[in-house]
Design a protein around this motif. Structure first.
Motif, PDB file in Angstrom:
ATOM      1  N   GLU A 115      -7.948   9.269  -3.539  1.00 35.88           N
ATOM      2  CA  GLU A 115      -8.632   9.837  -2.523  1.00 35.88           C
ATOM      3  C   GLU A 115      -9.821  10.759  -2.650  1.00 35.88           C
ATOM      4  O   GLU A 115     -10.500  11.094  -1.629  1.00 35.88           O
ATOM      5  N   VAL A 116      -9.764  11.535  -3.855  1.00 31.12           N
ATOM      6  CA  VAL A 116     -10.681  12.347  -4.218  1.00 31.12           C
ATOM      7  C   VAL A 116     -10.922  11.941  -5.816  1.00 31.12           C
ATOM      8  O   VAL A 116     -10.164  11.496  -6.456  1.00 31.12           O
ATOM      9  N   GLU A 117     -12.316  12.032  -6.183  1.00 35.20           N
ATOM     10  CA  GLU A 117     -12.927  11.411  -7.234  1.00 35.20           C
ATOM     11  C   GLU A 117     -12.228  12.136  -8.350  1.00 35.20           C
ATOM     12  O   GLU A 117     -12.055  13.474  -8.358  1.00 35.20           O
ATOM     13  N   MET A 118     -11.908  11.599  -9.390  1.00 37.47           N
ATOM     14  CA  MET A 118     -11.070  11.840 -10.637  1.00 37.47           C
ATOM     15  C   MET A 118     -12.265  12.377 -11.474  1.00 37.47           C
ATOM     16  O   MET A 118     -12.840  11.765 -12.466  1.00 37.47           O
ATOM     17  N   ASN A 119     -12.319  13.596 -11.711  1.00 38.39           N
ATOM     18  CA  ASN A 119     -13.237  14.283 -12.380  1.00 38.39           C
ATOM     19  C   ASN A 119     -12.759  15.198 -13.616  1.00 38.39           C
ATOM     20  O   ASN A 119     -13.367  15.578 -14.512  1.00 38.39           O
ATOM     21  N   THR A 120     -11.224  15.027 -13.777  1.00 39.10           N
ATOM     22  CA  THR A 120     -10.472  15.675 -14.930  1.00 39.10           C
ATOM     23  C   THR A 120      -9.724  14.591 -15.574  1.00 39.10           C
ATOM     24  O   THR A 120      -9.419  13.449 -15.113  1.00 39.10           O
ATOM     25  N   VAL A 121      -9.121  14.827 -16.729  1.00 43.55           N
ATOM     26  CA  VAL A 121      -8.372  13.870 -17.503  1.00 43.55           C
ATOM     27  C   VAL A 121      -6.860  13.948 -16.825  1.00 43.55           C
ATOM     28  O   VAL A 121      -6.245  12.739 -16.825  1.00 43.55           O
ATOM     29  N   TYR A 122      -6.692  14.956 -16.298  1.00 47.30           N
ATOM     30  CA  TYR A 122      -5.050  15.166 -15.754  1.00 47.30           C
ATOM     31  C   TYR A 122      -5.197  14.109 -14.423  1.00 47.30           C
ATOM     32  O   TYR A 122      -3.821  13.667 -14.363  1.00 47.30           O
ATOM     33  N   GLY A 123      -5.976  14.032 -13.689  1.00 48.15           N
ATOM     34  CA  GLY A 123      -5.969  13.125 -12.624  1.00 48.15           C
ATOM     35  C   GLY A 123      -5.834  11.670 -12.877  1.00 48.15           C
ATOM     36  O   GLY A 123      -4.858  11.047 -12.422  1.00 48.15           O
ATOM     37  N   ILE A 124      -6.683  11.421 -14.108  1.00 50.65           N
ATOM     38  CA  ILE A 124      -6.466   9.931 -14.452  1.00 50.65           C
ATOM     39  C   ILE A 124      -5.085   9.683 -15.116  1.00 50.65           C
ATOM     40  O   ILE A 124      -4.202   8.502 -14.920  1.00 50.65           O
ATOM     41  N   LEU A 125      -4.589  10.857 -15.727  1.00 54.41           N
ATOM     42  CA  LEU A 125      -3.249  10.759 -16.632  1.00 54.41           C
ATOM     43  C   LEU A 125      -2.004  10.550 -15.455  1.00 54.41           C
ATOM     44  O   LEU A 125      -1.116   9.729 -15.572  1.00 54.41           O
ATOM     45  N   VAL A 126      -2.300  11.341 -14.406  1.00 52.59           N
ATOM     46  CA  VAL A 126      -1.265  11.357 -13.162  1.00 52.59           C
ATOM     47  C   VAL A 126      -1.280   9.984 -12.642  1.00 52.59           C
ATOM     48  O   VAL A 126      -0.069   9.326 -12.385  1.00 52.59           O
ATOM     49  N   SER A 127      -2.447   9.314 -12.577  1.00 51.94           N
ATOM     50  CA  SER A 127      -2.767   7.926 -11.976  1.00 51.94           C
ATOM     51  C   SER A 127      -1.932   6.907 -12.750  1.00 51.94           C
ATOM     52  O   SER A 127      -1.164   5.904 -12.579  1.00 51.94           O
ATOM     53  N   ALA A 128      -2.031   7.004 -14.214  1.00 46.81           N
ATOM     54  CA  ALA A 128      -1.798   5.953 -15.147  1.00 46.81           C
ATOM     55  C   ALA A 128      -0.205   6.368 -15.326  1.00 46.81           C
ATOM     56  O   ALA A 128       0.550   5.473 -15.177  1.00 46.81           O
ATOM     57  N   ALA A 129       0.466   7.428 -15.273  1.00 47.42           N
ATOM     58  CA  ALA A 129       1.918   7.734 -15.577  1.00 47.42           C
ATOM     59  C   ALA A 129       2.464   7.079 -14.271  1.00 47.42           C
ATOM     60  O   ALA A 129       3.603   6.871 -14.297  1.00 47.42           O
ATOM     61  N   ASP A 130       2.086   7.333 -13.005  1.00 44.28           N
ATOM     62  CA  ASP A 130       2.751   7.123 -11.898  1.00 44.28           C
ATOM     63  C   ASP A 130       2.636   5.570 -11.720  1.00 44.28           C
ATOM     64  O   ASP A 130       3.732   5.211 -11.610  1.00 44.28           O
ATOM     65  N   ALA A 131       1.741   4.870 -12.230  1.00 43.86           N
ATOM     66  CA  ALA A 131       1.879   3.479 -12.267  1.00 43.86           C
ATOM     67  C   ALA A 131       2.829   2.790 -13.262  1.00 43.86           C
ATOM     68  O   ALA A 131       3.495   1.753 -12.981  1.00 43.86           O
ATOM     69  N   ILE A 132       2.939   3.567 -14.435  1.00 45.71           N
ATOM     70  CA  ILE A 132       3.832   3.160 -15.611  1.00 45.71           C
ATOM     71  C   ILE A 132       5.282   3.147 -15.057  1.00 45.71           C
ATOM     72  O   ILE A 132       6.294   2.347 -15.384  1.00 45.71           O
ATOM     73  N   SER A 133       5.561   4.345 -14.453  1.00 50.88           N
ATOM     74  CA  SER A 133       7.004   4.600 -13.920  1.00 50.88           C
ATOM     75  C   SER A 133       7.420   3.745 -12.799  1.00 50.88           C
ATOM     76  O   SER A 133       8.320   3.329 -12.726  1.00 50.88           O
ATOM     77  N   ALA A 134       6.223   3.426 -12.093  1.00 47.65           N
ATOM     78  CA  ALA A 134       6.785   2.630 -10.757  1.00 47.65           C
ATOM     79  C   ALA A 134       6.720   1.048 -11.199  1.00 47.65           C
ATOM     80  O   ALA A 134       7.001   0.268 -10.468  1.00 47.65           O
ATOM     81  N   ALA A 135       6.046   0.636 -12.350  1.00 44.51           N
ATOM     82  CA  ALA A 135       5.983  -0.764 -12.767  1.00 44.51           C
ATOM     83  C   ALA A 135       7.048  -1.388 -13.601  1.00 44.51           C
ATOM     84  O   ALA A 135       7.054  -2.476 -13.923  1.00 44.51           O
ATOM     85  N   ARG A 136       8.140  -0.560 -13.819  1.00 44.60           N
ATOM     86  CA  ARG A 136       9.208  -0.811 -14.468  1.00 44.60           C
ATOM     87  C   ARG A 136      10.056  -1.962 -13.617  1.00 44.60           C
ATOM     88  O   ARG A 136      10.175  -1.899 -12.533  1.00 44.60           O
ATOM     89  N   PRO A 137      10.485  -3.035 -14.493  1.00 44.86           N
ATOM     90  CA  PRO A 137      11.371  -4.168 -13.664  1.00 44.86           C
ATOM     91  C   PRO A 137      12.456  -3.526 -12.936  1.00 44.86           C
ATOM     92  O   PRO A 137      13.229  -2.565 -13.759  1.00 44.86           O
ATOM     93  N   GLY A 138      12.300  -3.832 -11.707  1.00 48.83           N
ATOM     94  CA  GLY A 138      13.574  -3.131 -10.866  1.00 48.83           C
ATOM     95  C   GLY A 138      13.561  -1.696 -10.498  1.00 48.83           C
ATOM     96  O   GLY A 138      14.490  -1.481  -9.866  1.00 48.83           O
ATOM     97  N   ALA A 139      12.578  -1.161 -10.845  1.00 47.05           N
ATOM     98  CA  ALA A 139      12.333   0.333 -10.446  1.00 47.05           C
ATOM     99  C   ALA A 139      12.129   0.584  -8.992  1.00 47.05           C
ATOM    100  O   ALA A 139      12.680   1.233  -8.620  1.00 47.05           O
ATOM    101  N   ARG A 140      11.622  -0.320  -8.267  1.00 46.19           N
ATOM    102  CA  ARG A 140      11.346  -0.057  -6.957  1.00 46.19           C
ATOM    103  C   ARG A 140      11.650  -1.535  -6.019  1.00 46.19           C
ATOM    104  O   ARG A 140      11.655  -2.351  -6.888  1.00 46.19           O
TER     105      ARG A 140
END
Length: 524
Positions: free
Chosen positions: A413-438
């Motif tokens: 929703e806001v442009e990712m200009n720091t590495v931490y925003g990109i890492l949060v997006s990636a880690a969030d997707a990894i945690s949610a993408a586990r089989p049976g996680a959601r």
């Protein structure tokens, strides 16, 4: 009183002299001669003595009367003087009041004149403003007419053309930017990203738990079921009304089922029911006390959960309010995935990836733990998604800007200009993408029930509302001093109409408006 005594003494002396004369007369008659003369002489002496005493008494009476008269005159003069002073003082006060009243009248007249002048000025200003407004409207109409004449387009057509041109320019700029970034990063970014993500996934193997919508409370015996229900069901109704959940008592031996989509309500109901079972005193008044205590205990437990998560990740110096909000994630799910466990896993993944990329591990972990903090309060905030709300909370409670920006930008929703925003997006997707996680269906179900309660709470006079029976019933408690019986009937009808217009649901939904008046006194 003294005058009366003196007069009596004088009369007594006179009567005594008369008696002496009479006595001498008779003595002269009977005794005659010398004895008569002696008696007359004695009577004369007695008479003279009585006259002198009477004269003395008369003079004393006159002196006393004069003294009394002088004293009375003096008292009268003093009283007259005091009264005259009081009258003079009252007269002065009256004169002063008259002067004050005259001043006030003058002041009021002056203010009235000022108000009249101001009112006239306001009227003149209003008339001038009205004239200017009419002139401005005419100028606008003329300007629109001229622009339409020059461009040979209507207002709507001109707007469409302008928007189309702006959209084309933005699309071309975005496409050029994307192509440029892709060309610069594509050669090395894909390989490095795969290595970082694969390493993080291999080192993080947190368990995922899917939360259900029921809790089971064990009972010491089946006899306890009758006490929980109470006479004519008053206890179970009071417990359901206080907690907003369904208490299901069926043939299951030595167990009671608590049903509700909200984990916080279910936990409060479970804690309260367990306390009531241990205590043994189960009645509506006691139920309300225990429920309030359970709410306070749950708040304390949430704080402990937040402190445990911060300690597990090695975070220090976090604001106490953020600690509480982190603990509340323990009783929230996202597509069936526990919110606190998900946030802890995201923080661990971010720490691993930040270490490999040479970024600040502490900032990365804090960003991961707080990335969904806005979900706890987003239902109470009218504006902004959970990412925007979470960033506001981070800034409010003293987190560094890198953390707040990472939370704000992790959903794009806001442009990712720091590495931490990109890492949060990636880690969030990894945690949610586990089989049976959601579980998609669970989240859709919970959203529907939350919307049902939100519609009910939007009406004026509603104190609280609970979605029950898996969304087949909505129970609304209203404030008796703001909603009467007739208004409660109309409110149920209006809520039913709004639910039909704004929601999609299977079957029927029962709308129940409860209006209850309580009178409480304490005997001392």
């Amino acid at each position: 009183m003294e005058n009366s005594t003196i007069l009596g003494q004088a009369l007594l002396a006179i009567f005594l002299g008369i008696g002496c004369v009479i006595f001498g007369f008779f003595l002269n008659r009977f005794l005659g001669g010398k004895r008569t003369q002696e008696a007359q002489k004695g009577a004369a002496e007695i008479r003279d003595l009585a006259k002198r005493e009477a004269e003395t008494i008369r003079k004393e009476a006159e002196l006393q009367a004069k003294d009394l008269l002088i004293k009375m005159r003096h008292d009268f003069e003093n009283q007259t003087k005091d009264r005259r002073e009081e009258l003079n003082s009252a007269e002065k006060r009256i004169v002063q009041r008259e002067e004050n009243l005259d001043k006030r009248v003058d002041l009021l007249e002056k203010k009235e004149k000022d108000l009249a002048v101001r009112l006239e000025a306001l009227r003149d200003g209003e008339a001038k403003n009205k004239e200017k407004g009419e002139e401005l409207d005419k100028l606008r109409a003329e300007e629109k007419s001229r622009l339409q004449t020059i461009a040979n387009l209507s207002q709507e057509e001109a707007r469409k053309v302008l928007l189309a041109r702006v959209e084309e320019d933005l699309l071309s700029e975005k496409a050029a930017r994307i192509r440029q970034i892709n060309e610069e990063v594509k050669d090395s970014a894909d390989k490095k990203a795969r290595e970082v993500i694969s390493t993080a996934i291999q080192r993080c193997a947190s368990d995922h738990t899917a939360e259900t919508t029921i809790s089971v409370v064990p009972l010491p015996s089946d006899e306890m079921k009758g006490r929980i229900i109470g006479r004519e069901g008053r206890n179970i109704r009071a417990l359901e009304q206080a907690t907003g959940v369904d208490i299901i008592i069926d043939d299951t031996p030595e167990a009671v089922t608590i049903s509700g989509f909200d984990m916080v309500r279910r936990e409060i109901a479970r804690m309260a029911l367990e306390q009531l079972i241990v205590d043994g005193r189960i009645h509506p008044g006691r139920i309300e006390e225990v429920v309030e205590k359970a709410k306070a205990d749950l708040e304390k437990k949430m704080k402990e959960e937040g402190e445990r998560a911060a300690m597990e990740l090695g975070m220090h110096g976090m604001h106490p309010e953020l600690i509480k909000l982190v603990g509340r994630l323990r009783y929230r799910t996202s597509f069936g995935q526990n919110g606190l466990n998900h946030s802890i896993e995201v923080a661990k993944l971010m720490g691993i990836m930040a270490y490999q990329l040479g970024a600040d591990v502490k900032i990365a972990k804090r960003s991961g733990l707080l990335h969904d903090i806005g979900k706890v309060v987003s239902s109470d905030v009218e504006e902004g998604t959970h990412a925007i709300v979470g960033a506001r909370l981070c800034r409010k409670y003293g987190e560094v800007e890198e953390v707040a920006y990472a939370v704000e930008s992790h959903h794009g929703e806001v442009e990712m200009n720091t590495v931490y925003g990109i890492l949060v997006s990636a880690a969030d997707a990894i945690s949610a993408a586990r089989p049976g996680a959601r579980a998609e269906s669970m989240e859709t179900y919970v959203k529907r029930l939350e919307n049902l309660e939100k519609i009910s709470n939007s009406f004026k006079g509603v104190e609280k509302s609970y979605a029950l029976q898996a969304g087949r019933e909505i129970r609304i408690m209203v404030m008796p001093d703001k909603v009467n019986d007739d208004e409660a009937v109309m409110m149920a009808r209006d809520i039913r109409k709004k639910i039909e217009e704004e929601m999609e649901y299977p079957g029927h939904i029962k709308v129940m408006v409860v209006r209850e008046t309580r009178a409480v006194e304490y005997a001392k």
